[in-house]
Design an enzyme around this catalytic site. Structure first.
Site, short mmCIF file in Angstrom:
data_model
loop_
_atom_site.label_atom_id
_atom_site.label_comp_id
_atom_site.label_asym_id
_atom_site.label_seq_id
_atom_site.Cartn_x
_atom_site.Cartn_y
_atom_site.Cartn_z
N CYS A 96 -0.04 7.42 4.51
CA CYS A 96 -1.40 7.18 5.16
C CYS A 96 -1.83 7.78 6.23
O CYS A 96 -1.77 9.03 6.32
CB CYS A 96 -1.53 5.47 5.14
SG CYS A 96 -3.21 5.06 5.25
N HIS A 191 0.86 3.24 0.23
CA HIS A 191 1.90 2.45 0.85
C HIS A 191 3.18 2.21 0.00
O HIS A 191 3.17 1.34 -0.66
CB HIS A 191 1.57 1.55 1.67
CG HIS A 191 0.45 1.64 2.60
ND1 HIS A 191 0.57 1.71 3.76
CD2 HIS A 191 -0.84 1.94 2.67
CE1 HIS A 191 -0.24 2.10 4.76
NE2 HIS A 191 -1.47 2.24 3.82
N GLU A 193 5.96 1.12 1.11
CA GLU A 193 6.76 0.20 1.60
C GLU A 193 6.17 -1.33 1.47
O GLU A 193 6.98 -1.89 1.35
CB GLU A 193 6.46 0.44 3.18
CG GLU A 193 5.25 -0.12 3.82
CD GLU A 193 4.30 1.09 4.03
OE1 GLU A 193 4.46 1.99 2.98
OE2 GLU A 193 3.33 1.21 4.96
#
Ligand code: XMP
Length: 542
Positions: A96, A191, A193
């Site tokens: 990002c 993202h 994660e």
């Protein structure tokens, strides 16, 4: 606590491992990047994005990950990765904002927008890159591999930097991923994660293990030996004092230090009268009884209740509990004239959180209970053997050290205890009611198995407890009218305690708990269930 920009946790234990450096640009989910990397059994640390070039070189990372941010590339021209990141010749993954700064610093272009939103998206994967090749949730209309992701909508890369090729796109974001395979530089606007990105874990694993070639050598079994050796080396022949709270972190720290130095550890267990039902007895049984550790049990409830009398403001209550705790602990620690070290169960998220606060990258909602000032006033050095570990790693360590599974997998319990679960003024008689109501709730959660997966509801929720409300309502029991207090039940699901969903407990279970509480706890005649998620609510009520 050491400054966040010093290489924390870089004692012999972590330096022996290959390491990934995560540079934090202020995203709320940076810690999740570290968790995913650790889940791949690779050691990593998070540091602020503005560390020096020397720091980056000295860290000797095997790979670098640049986090997201709440900022825009346009808003904050200073928010860039240190030049050394691009000079070390190691793979870099920009997530990002990390991708935007990679694009800008490598000569591409970013179109900035002041506002950013997070949301579900489906991205189309382009080309065969080492990062995404073979990773797909489904095939798109033209047969292209597609990923289900969480993405930030806001800034956009509008021109690829020299050497980069397109790796992913969406209709509204033509460059949602970019790759320079020769240098091992990858940028993704989504993202990987967060758990909502379905295959995100594989993407991070691919980057650290496949592309960076880091050794998957961060394994708990080896960590015990390393940690024990490190504690012995740090402490030498000195004595150590530790504040045992009954919580997971201080318990695991105590067990680990006890393994390292035995009787030279004294645990001080301060009972502030705001613990869960029977907690004091269980802690003593475990540590003094089974582990044969030295434990001083101090019943300080009278002192705490006196200091809290008449106080109903949540922050004031938290501060008083913190202050009294320090007072009692200091008094007891001073009696142990030979102690040179104060041990604390600080874990990695605490270290990162305090760093975040310092670099103004996180906002503080509540003043958390801590014993920050203690080491200075007592003239003790700080021993924090868990400061490299995440909560799930601490639990794994606890089990490996022989602590009972029920203890290690207990839901977290806040330092101020039931003090933040009794709204308004703390009345000792009400604490007793709350303890009993809470114990019934927990009992039933443990006893009720979800047939869908065979797990009990205690294990299926991340945190569950009862809250005492200082209001009375009318009820009817038998032939008589009652006018008694109300408790609220709270049960949440969360992986990081920063956001949480309400746990959808079965109605039959809730009704059974309500029935038992009202019948067995005289003084409570109504039970409610809290259906607020976080945000907007917090998990605790105060
Ligand atoms: P909130 O209420 O902020 O809680 O959503 C998030 C998590 O933190 C725990 N908590 C605390 N833990 N000292 C602690 O050690 C505190 O003062 C404290 N306040 C909240 C809370 O139980 C939840 O797990």
């Amino acid at each position: 606590m050491a400054s966040p920009s010093t290489p924390t946790g870089s004692g012999p234990s972590s330096a022996a491992h290959e390491r990934v450096l995560i540079l934090d640009f202020g995203s709320q989910v940076t810690q999740l990047i570290a968790r995913r990397v650790r889940e791949a059994h690779v050691y990593c640390e998070i540091h602020p994005n503005d560390v020096s070039d020397d720091f980056v070189r000295g860290f000797a990372p095997k790979a670098i990950i640049l986090s997201g941010s709440h900022a825009s590339t346009y808003e904050d021209q200073d928010l860039r990765a240190p030049a050394a990141v691009w000079q070390l010749g190691v793979p870099v993954l920009g997530i990002c904002y990390g991708m935007f700064t990679m694009a800008v610093q490598q000569g591409g272009q970013v179109e900035a927008s002041a506002k950013r939103e997070f949301g579900y998206a489906e991205v189309e994967v382009h080309g065969r890159t080492r990062l995404l090749d073979g990773i797909a949730d489904f095939a798109g209309p033209g047969g292209a591999p597609m990923l289900k992701v969480w993405m930030s909508h806001g800034d956009k890369v509008t021109a690829l930097p020299p050497g980069f090729a397109l790796m992913a796109s969406t209709p509204s974001c033509p460059i949602a991923g970019m790759a320079d395979e020769a240098r091992g530089y990858y940028g993704v606007q989504f993202h990987p994660e967060v758990t909502h990105t379905v295959l995100g874990r594989q993407v991070i694993e691919r980057f650290v293990l496949g592309i960076a070639g880091a050794r998957a050598d961060w394994v708990m079994r080896d960590h015990i030996e390393e940690a024990v050796a490190l504690i012995r080396e740090q402490v030498g022949d000195d004595e150590v004092v530790l504040g045992l709270s009954g919580g997971v972190d201080s318990s695991v720290a105590a067990a680990l230090i006890h393994r390292a130095i035995g009787d030279r550890l004294t645990c001080v267990f301060v009972d502030h009268g705001l613990l869960r039902l029977d907690e004091g007895r269980m802690v003593m049984e475990m540590f003094a009884g089974r582990l044969l550790a030295k434990v001083v049990h101090v019943d300080a409830s009278a002192q705490f209740f006196a200091a809290l009398a008449g106080v109903s403001d949540p922050e004031a209550k938290r501060k008083i509990i913190g202050r009294e705790f320090v007072d009692v602990f200091q008094r007891e620690a001073r009696k142990l004239g030979r102690a040179r070290w104060l041990a604390q169960g600080t874990i990695y998220p605490d270290v990162v959180e305090s760093g975040g606060a310092k670099t103004k990258k996180a906002t503080s909602i509540k003043s958390h209970h801590n014993v920050g000032g203690l080491p200075e006033t007592l003239g003790l050095r700080l021993l924090e053997p868990l400061r490299d570990l995440f909560k799930d790693e601490v639990r794994e360590l606890g089990v490996a050290l022989g602590l009972p599974r029920e203890m290690v997998h207990r839901h977290p319990f806040p330092g101020p205890g039931l003090g933040v679960r009794m709204l308004g003024e703390i009345v000792p008689a009400h604490v007793k009611l709350l303890q009993r109501a809470d114990a019934i709730f927990i009992d039933e959660l443990r006893a009720t198995v979800d047939p869908a997966d065979g797990r009990n509801w205690y294990d299926k929720t991340s945190q569950a407890f009862a809250v005492f409300l200082p209001v009375k309502s009318v009820g009817v029991m038998g032939d008589g009218r009652t006018y008694d207090h109300v408790v609220a039940l709270r049960a949440v699901l969360t992986s990081d305690f920063m956001t949480a969903d309400v746990a959808e407990l079965p109605y039959a279970l809730l009704k059974k708990v309500a029935g038992r509480i009202i019948n067995e706890v005289k003084g409570i005649n109504r039970v409610t269930f809290d259906v607020t998620s976080k945000p907007p609510g917090t998990i605790e009520w105060e």
